[in-house]
Write a protein that holds these residues in place. Structure first.
Motif, PDB file in Angstrom:
ATOM      1  N   GLY A 117       2.012   1.935  -3.454  1.00 50.70           N
ATOM      2  CA  GLY A 117       0.895   2.433  -4.253  1.00 50.70           C
ATOM      3  C   GLY A 117       0.621   3.905  -4.021  1.00 50.70           C
ATOM      4  O   GLY A 117       0.414   4.671  -4.966  1.00 50.70           O
ATOM      5  N   VAL A 118       0.638   4.312  -2.786  1.00 50.37           N
ATOM      6  CA  VAL A 118       0.398   5.724  -2.454  1.00 50.37           C
ATOM      7  C   VAL A 118       1.510   6.597  -3.019  1.00 50.37           C
ATOM      8  O   VAL A 118       1.248   7.645  -3.613  1.00 50.37           O
ATOM      9  N   PRO A 157       0.812  -1.219   0.000  1.00 47.88           N
ATOM     10  CA  PRO A 157       0.000   0.000   0.000  1.00 47.88           C
ATOM     11  C   PRO A 157       0.847   1.272   0.000  1.00 47.88           C
ATOM     12  O   PRO A 157       0.497   2.260  -0.644  1.00 47.88           O
ATOM     13  N   THR A 158       1.964   1.241   0.701  1.00 51.60           N
ATOM     14  CA  THR A 158       2.844   2.407   0.745  1.00 51.60           C
ATOM     15  C   THR A 158       3.395   2.704  -0.639  1.00 51.60           C
ATOM     16  O   THR A 158       3.436   3.866  -1.066  1.00 51.60           O
TER      17      THR A 158
END
Length: 66
Positions: free
Chosen positions: A12-13, A9-10
């Motif tokens: 992706g952000v 997720p990191t």
């Protein structure tokens, strides 16, 4: 093992917000006006990168345990 859950997720952000932060998104969308194509490419690269980081994190945790 927690690193394997946090990394994708990191990544992706960072992949999506990096161009907005540096204000290069306007140049990207001017060169390729199809937003779906731009974000699709970002998705493919982000998933590949997240997969590599996740695999490495799991491997490090698995092989460093006694």
């Amino acid at each position: 093992m927690a690193l394997a859950y946090v990394s994708p997720p990191t990544i992706g952000v960072i992949t999506v917000t990096q161009e907005y932060h540096t204000r290069t998104i306007s140049a990207t969308l001017s060169a390729e006006p199809g937003r779906a194509r731009v974000y699709g490419a970002k998705l493919i690269v982000g998933l590949g990168t997240a997969f590599v980081y996740g695999t490495v994190a799991v491997g490090v945790v698995r092989f460093t345990r006694y």
